[in-house]
Design a protein around this motif. Structure first.
Motif, PDB file in Angstrom:
ATOM      1  N   THR A 119     -12.800   6.417   1.878  1.00 18.05           N
ATOM      2  CA  THR A 119     -13.425   6.168   0.575  1.00 18.05           C
ATOM      3  C   THR A 119     -12.547   5.334  -0.353  1.00 18.05           C
ATOM      4  O   THR A 119     -13.028   4.805  -1.346  1.00 18.05           O
ATOM      5  N   SER A 120     -11.255   5.240  -0.045  1.00 20.49           N
ATOM      6  CA  SER A 120     -10.384   4.365  -0.845  1.00 20.49           C
ATOM      7  C   SER A 120      -9.150   4.002  -0.025  1.00 20.49           C
ATOM      8  O   SER A 120      -8.742   4.738   0.877  1.00 20.49           O
ATOM      9  N   ILE A 121      -8.599   2.835  -0.347  1.00 14.86           N
ATOM     10  CA  ILE A 121      -7.370   2.351   0.286  1.00 14.86           C
ATOM     11  C   ILE A 121      -6.421   1.917  -0.811  1.00 14.86           C
ATOM     12  O   ILE A 121      -6.784   1.117  -1.680  1.00 14.86           O
ATOM     13  N   SER A 122      -5.217   2.456  -0.808  1.00 15.00           N
ATOM     14  CA  SER A 122      -4.187   2.005  -1.745  1.00 15.00           C
ATOM     15  C   SER A 122      -2.969   1.571  -0.944  1.00 15.00           C
ATOM     16  O   SER A 122      -2.764   2.003   0.193  1.00 15.00           O
ATOM     17  N   GLN A 123      -2.174   0.702  -1.538  1.00 14.09           N
ATOM     18  CA  GLN A 123      -1.032   0.138  -0.823  1.00 14.09           C
ATOM     19  C   GLN A 123       0.197   0.142  -1.713  1.00 14.09           C
ATOM     20  O   GLN A 123       0.147  -0.270  -2.873  1.00 14.09           O
ATOM     21  N   ASP A 124       1.291   0.636  -1.142  1.00 11.65           N
ATOM     22  CA  ASP A 124       2.588   0.566  -1.798  1.00 11.65           C
ATOM     23  C   ASP A 124       3.569   0.072  -0.757  1.00 11.65           C
ATOM     24  O   ASP A 124       3.549  -1.083  -0.378  1.00 11.65           O
ATOM     25  N   SER A 125       4.415   0.934  -0.235  1.00 16.50           N
ATOM     26  CA  SER A 125       5.268   0.554   0.885  1.00 16.50           C
ATOM     27  C   SER A 125       4.483   0.597   2.187  1.00 16.50           C
ATOM     28  O   SER A 125       4.881   0.008   3.193  1.00 16.50           O
ATOM     29  N   GLY A 126       3.373   1.303   2.188  1.00 21.18           N
ATOM     30  CA  GLY A 126       2.462   1.371   3.319  1.00 21.18           C
ATOM     31  C   GLY A 126       1.052   1.509   2.796  1.00 21.18           C
ATOM     32  O   GLY A 126       0.729   1.019   1.701  1.00 21.18           O
ATOM     33  N   PHE A 127       0.199   2.179   3.525  1.00 22.00           N
ATOM     34  CA  PHE A 127      -1.183   2.359   3.118  1.00 22.00           C
ATOM     35  C   PHE A 127      -1.488   3.850   2.967  1.00 22.00           C
ATOM     36  O   PHE A 127      -1.008   4.672   3.743  1.00 22.00           O
ATOM     37  N   ILE A 128      -2.283   4.170   1.972  1.00 18.99           N
ATOM     38  CA  ILE A 128      -2.819   5.521   1.804  1.00 18.99           C
ATOM     39  C   ILE A 128      -4.337   5.413   1.897  1.00 18.99           C
ATOM     40  O   ILE A 128      -4.970   4.731   1.098  1.00 18.99           O
ATOM     41  N   LEU A 129      -4.904   6.088   2.892  1.00 23.39           N
ATOM     42  CA  LEU A 129      -6.338   6.086   3.094  1.00 23.39           C
ATOM     43  C   LEU A 129      -6.880   7.465   2.733  1.00 23.39           C
ATOM     44  O   LEU A 129      -6.373   8.483   3.209  1.00 23.39           O
ATOM     45  N   THR A 130      -7.884   7.483   1.883  1.00 22.26           N
ATOM     46  CA  THR A 130      -8.478   8.740   1.440  1.00 22.26           C
ATOM     47  C   THR A 130      -9.818   8.948   2.133  1.00 22.26           C
ATOM     48  O   THR A 130     -10.660   8.042   2.180  1.00 22.26           O
ATOM     49  N   ARG A 135      -5.841  12.808   3.252  1.00 24.45           N
ATOM     50  CA  ARG A 135      -5.199  11.552   2.860  1.00 24.45           C
ATOM     51  C   ARG A 135      -4.244  11.187   3.983  1.00 24.45           C
ATOM     52  O   ARG A 135      -3.423  11.989   4.411  1.00 24.45           O
ATOM     53  N   ILE A 136      -4.366   9.954   4.475  1.00 24.47           N
ATOM     54  CA  ILE A 136      -3.585   9.511   5.622  1.00 24.47           C
ATOM     55  C   ILE A 136      -2.671   8.382   5.200  1.00 24.47           C
ATOM     56  O   ILE A 136      -3.105   7.453   4.499  1.00 24.47           O
ATOM     57  N   SER A 137      -1.412   8.471   5.578  1.00 25.01           N
ATOM     58  CA  SER A 137      -0.477   7.375   5.320  1.00 25.01           C
ATOM     59  C   SER A 137      -0.261   6.597   6.612  1.00 25.01           C
ATOM     60  O   SER A 137      -0.239   7.174   7.704  1.00 25.01           O
TER      61      SER A 137
END
Length: 340
Positions: A119-130, A135-137
């Protein structure tokens, strides 16, 4: 040329898919010696000789041209004027093939989670998928949602594809009398040469599969209407089977790119993310092949599979944004009504 490079990729995709089936012992009901295109008009039949020359040049194989007068004895009786068989590829049961791949992946240590939409993808040093439950890194990300993509996951994909529907009906097992009445006994996977094509094949067990393009939107009411349409086309093409039940039907979404070419590669401005999409109805072999390329790319390896430049070029966006499917509605509606 780019065209010949892509044709070579199609050949390699078929070989790769056959190797997966053989290597992993996937039982997928393979049949058919290549594929056969059927001319639905005399004009189309007249162009088959030139088409055969182009196929030999592009694919390096010699197709077989069957004139209309010989179609009945070949078990291809119908409203057709000629046939052209290209000796590449096989027909298969895509569900059994996909299940076999999933089982092979599980044996190799992969974990498959169904009903887990991101439902969402965020990115910092890697990816966080919700997802609804977790929540998956991840260090790397592959987006392989094709016609089922969302315009905002990730935002880059917005309007770079058009989802369109493909529809299938399948008959009950046909008797020998049924087959004789229609004069269709070939096990070849076939399609006609219309722009909005029909595709059909007699499967193991003597069920006839009949599919067609058409449909840019999906809803219970639209699906019922589409089922009536495909049944009407089936009876027009195979009138001796007008009484034959078609108890099985389904549909699914494929993806169209503006240049009608798959894209396999990194997602621009999203380091560590990759995608493969838009196989235009040929996704069984080409999506499998794209997966092999993506596996190398995600591991920072030069792809071992042939990787033409044309497939490494990101697709541009379709015009009209979220209203882009409206462009195709008039020709789709006309073709659905007339058999276009």
């Amino acid at each position: 040329t780019a065209r010949r490079a892509y044709r070579q990729t199609e050949v390699e995709a078929v070989r790769f898919t056959r190797s997966l089936i053989d290597t992993h012992g996937i039982v997928s009901d393979t049949h058919s010696d290549g594929e056969t295109v059927l001319a639905h008009t005399p004009k189309a039949a007249a162009g088959f000789a030139e088409r055969a020359v182009r196929i030999k040049s592009d694919y390096g194989v010699t197709p077989t041209l069957i004139p209309g007068s010989e179609l009945t004895q070949m078990g291809m009786k119908g409203p057709f004027y000629a046939a052209l068989t290209t000796p590449l590829g096989v027909a298969l049961n895509p569900f059994k093939y996909t299940l076999g791949l999933a089982q092979a992946a599980s044996r190799a240590g992969a974990h498959v989670h169904a009903h887990s939409p991101v439902t969402s993808i965020s990115q910092d040093s890697g990816f966080i998928l919700t997802t609804p439950r977790a929540r998956i890194s991840a260090r790397r990300l592959i987006v392989a949602t094709n016609g089922y993509s969302s315009d905002d996951l990730p935002d880059w994909i917005r309007a770079r594809y058009i989802p369109t529907q493909s529809n299938v009906i399948v008959t009950r097992p046909l008797t020998e009398d049924d087959l004789a009445a229609q004069g269709w006994t070939t096990r070849q996977m076939c399609y006609d040469d219309r722009f909005f094509l029909h595709y059909f094949r007699l499967m193991p067990g003597n069920r006839m599969l009949f599919g067609m393009r058409g449909g840019l939107f999906s809803s219970p009411a639209f699906d019922v209407r589409m089922h009536r349409t495909i049944r009407r086309h089936f009876e027009a093409m195979f009138p001796a089977w007008a009484h034959v039940e078609t108890p099985y039907s389904w549909n699914g979404l494929l993806s169209l790119a503006p240049d009608l070419t798959p894209y396999v590669g990194p997602i621009p401005d999203m380091p560590g993310a990759f995608t493969g999409l838009s196989y235009h109805g040929n996704g069984v072999a080409m999506a499998s092949y794209a997966g092999a390329i993506l596996a190398d790319l995600v591991l920072d390896r030069t792809p071992r599979a042939f990787y033409p430049e044309i497939m490494a070029k990101p697709p541009r966006r379709w015009p009209l944004g979220r209203f882009r499917r409206a462009m195709l509605w008039p020709p789709y509606a006309l073709a659905t009504l007339t058999g276009g």
